[in-house]
Scaffold this motif. Structure first.
Motif, PDB file in Angstrom:
ATOM      1  N   SER A 198       6.861  27.610  23.591  1.00 26.30           N
ATOM      2  CA  SER A 198       5.700  26.817  23.943  1.00 26.30           C
ATOM      3  C   SER A 198       4.283  26.987  23.075  1.00 26.30           C
ATOM      4  N   THR A 199       4.567  27.826  22.058  1.00 24.13           N
ATOM      5  CA  THR A 199       3.623  28.163  21.137  1.00 24.13           C
ATOM      6  C   THR A 199       3.194  27.005  20.392  1.00 24.13           C
ATOM      7  N   SER A 200       1.801  26.645  20.237  1.00 25.23           N
ATOM      8  CA  SER A 200       1.264  25.571  19.492  1.00 25.23           C
ATOM      9  C   SER A 200       0.748  26.036  18.279  1.00 25.23           C
ATOM     10  N   PHE A 201       0.707  25.259  17.295  1.00 21.29           N
ATOM     11  CA  PHE A 201       0.102  25.723  15.875  1.00 21.29           C
ATOM     12  C   PHE A 201       0.072  24.555  14.936  1.00 21.29           C
ATOM     13  N   THR A 202      -1.097  24.518  14.103  1.00 23.20           N
ATOM     14  CA  THR A 202      -1.438  23.490  13.295  1.00 23.20           C
ATOM     15  C   THR A 202      -0.525  23.936  11.739  1.00 23.20           C
ATOM     16  N   SER A 203       0.275  22.966  11.368  1.00 19.00           N
ATOM     17  CA  SER A 203       0.958  23.127  10.159  1.00 19.00           C
ATOM     18  C   SER A 203       0.737  22.056   9.094  1.00 19.00           C
ATOM     19  N   LYS A 204       0.690  22.285   7.842  1.00 20.55           N
ATOM     20  CA  LYS A 204       0.503  21.246   6.811  1.00 20.55           C
ATOM     21  C   LYS A 204       1.820  20.876   6.105  1.00 20.55           C
ATOM     22  N   ALA A 205       1.736  19.595   5.851  1.00 18.75           N
ATOM     23  CA  ALA A 205       3.118  18.948   5.435  1.00 18.75           C
ATOM     24  C   ALA A 205       2.592  18.113   4.115  1.00 18.75           C
ATOM     25  N   PHE A 206       3.647  17.858   3.305  1.00 19.18           N
ATOM     26  CA  PHE A 206       3.755  17.000   2.310  1.00 19.18           C
ATOM     27  C   PHE A 206       3.619  15.721   2.882  1.00 19.18           C
ATOM     28  N   ALA A 207       2.821  14.673   2.701  1.00 17.59           N
ATOM     29  CA  ALA A 207       2.893  13.268   3.227  1.00 17.59           C
ATOM     30  C   ALA A 207       2.819  12.277   2.084  1.00 17.59           C
ATOM     31  N   LEU A 208       3.686  11.128   2.809  1.00 14.73           N
ATOM     32  CA  LEU A 208       3.790   9.765   1.987  1.00 14.73           C
ATOM     33  C   LEU A 208       3.728   8.729   3.069  1.00 14.73           C
ATOM     34  N   GLU A 209       3.006   7.564   2.425  1.00 11.65           N
ATOM     35  CA  GLU A 209       2.989   6.284   3.169  1.00 11.65           C
ATOM     36  C   GLU A 209       3.520   5.279   2.452  1.00 11.65           C
ATOM     37  N   ILE A 210       4.182   4.129   2.837  1.00  8.91           N
ATOM     38  CA  ILE A 210       4.543   3.036   2.315  1.00  8.91           C
ATOM     39  C   ILE A 210       4.327   1.860   3.148  1.00  8.91           C
ATOM     40  N   ARG A 266       0.823  -1.077   0.005  1.00  8.00           N
ATOM     41  CA  ARG A 266      -0.098  -0.020   0.091  1.00  8.00           C
ATOM     42  C   ARG A 266       1.007   1.251   0.042  1.00  8.00           C
ATOM     43  N   ILE A 267       0.336   2.100  -0.993  1.00  8.45           N
ATOM     44  CA  ILE A 267       1.225   3.297  -0.747  1.00  8.45           C
ATOM     45  C   ILE A 267       0.393   4.405  -1.017  1.00  8.45           C
ATOM     46  N   SER A 268       0.734   5.586  -0.400  1.00  6.24           N
ATOM     47  CA  SER A 268      -0.284   6.757  -0.095  1.00  6.24           C
ATOM     48  C   SER A 268       0.447   8.242  -0.362  1.00  6.24           C
ATOM     49  N   SER A 269      -0.077   9.095  -0.936  1.00  6.07           N
ATOM     50  CA  SER A 269       0.415  10.491  -0.908  1.00  6.07           C
ATOM     51  C   SER A 269      -0.844  11.351  -0.723  1.00  6.07           C
ATOM     52  N   GLY A 270      -0.317  12.540   0.032  1.00  6.73           N
ATOM     53  CA  GLY A 270      -1.383  13.551   0.243  1.00  6.73           C
ATOM     54  C   GLY A 270      -0.799  14.622   1.118  1.00  6.73           C
ATOM     55  N   MET A 271      -1.769  15.022   2.256  1.00 10.03           N
ATOM     56  CA  MET A 271      -1.456  16.102   3.348  1.00 10.03           C
ATOM     57  C   MET A 271      -1.469  15.488   4.551  1.00 10.03           C
ATOM     58  N   ALA A 272      -0.503  16.165   5.401  1.00 14.89           N
ATOM     59  CA  ALA A 272      -0.549  15.823   7.086  1.00 14.89           C
ATOM     60  C   ALA A 272      -0.632  17.170   7.716  1.00 14.89           C
ATOM     61  N   PHE A 273      -1.816  17.203   8.578  1.00 12.33           N
ATOM     62  CA  PHE A 273      -1.994  18.288   9.319  1.00 12.33           C
ATOM     63  C   PHE A 273      -1.378  17.891  10.897  1.00 12.33           C
ATOM     64  N   VAL A 274      -0.267  18.918  11.195  1.00 14.76           N
ATOM     65  CA  VAL A 274       0.142  18.514  12.616  1.00 14.76           C
ATOM     66  C   VAL A 274       0.054  19.508  13.324  1.00 14.76           C
TER      67      VAL A 274
END
Length: 204
Positions: free
Chosen positions: A140-152, A122-130
């Motif tokens: 100590s500041t927290s926030f949500t960032s977007k990332a290029f994502a892969l899975e294998i 299984r392979i996947s590609s998309g976005m991750a929200f961290v």
């Protein structure tokens, strides 16, 4: 894992997709009795997941162990290939106790090289929200960032009934967040690496 490690994963993704497409083109079309209407492919399960954050010039960090929830909804392309959308959610905490919530939203391609075997890739590609930092910083500041994502990943599937089965899998999800800014410094090439072993139910 740094950005240089993403390129081999992309190459491997392209090779597996190409093999799956070639298999789909050469497969015998299903009979009309089994091809009328939308055919579901649904996977729902959980995992034991290990997280490691990394960046340029970061010291060796602490591995964090927690659980994840996996969901896939899609449809078969051929008897050996499936395509769909995946959501993978990992709520965890850093070594300092700060919450880190990561959600992967990706397109997924699953391929069984041998029709008589339950083994799949299984392979996947998309976005991750961290949400929050995957590496230790002086803020100590927290926030949500977007990332290029892969899975294998890969695993084995068993069919217990005509439309019901189960699977076990192992996978690596990678979130490439790039360069992040704190109040005092710039953190370069931030990566989140998630290694998982899990299982789930399969509906076809």
């Amino acid at each position: 894992m740094t950005k240089r490690a993403v390129l081999p994963l992309q190459i491997l993704l392209l090779l597996v997709v190409s093999a799956g497409i070639a298999s789909a083109q050469g497969a015998t079309p299903p009979s009309s009795s089994s091809s009328d209407g939308w055919q579901p492919w649904i996977v729902f399960g959980g995992s034991s997941t290990t997280l490691l954050g990394d960046c340029t010039d970061c010291p060796a960090d602490t591995y964090v162990h927690d659980g994840g929830v996996l969901g896939i909804v899609g449809t078969p392309l051929t008897p050996r290939t499936d395509i769909g959308a995946q959501v993978f959610w990992v709520p965890t905490s850093s070594a300092a106790g700060d919450p880190i919530n990561t959600t992967y939203v990706m397109g997924t391609f699953q391929f069984r090289p041998w029709g008589s075997s339950g083994f799949f890739v299984r392979i996947s590609s998309g976005m991750a929200f961290v949400r929050n930092w995957v590496v230790d910083t002086d803020t100590s500041t927290s926030f949500t960032s977007k990332a290029f994502a892969l899975e294998i990943g890969g695993g084995w599937e068993w069919r217990f009934a005509r439309h019901f089965g189960t699977q076990v899998f192992g996978s690596q999800h990678v979130a490439a967040l790039g360069d992040l800014e704190t109040a005092t410094t710039r953190v370069e090439n931030v990566m989140g690496n998630f290694w998982s072993v899990g299982g789930g139910i399969v509906i076809r």
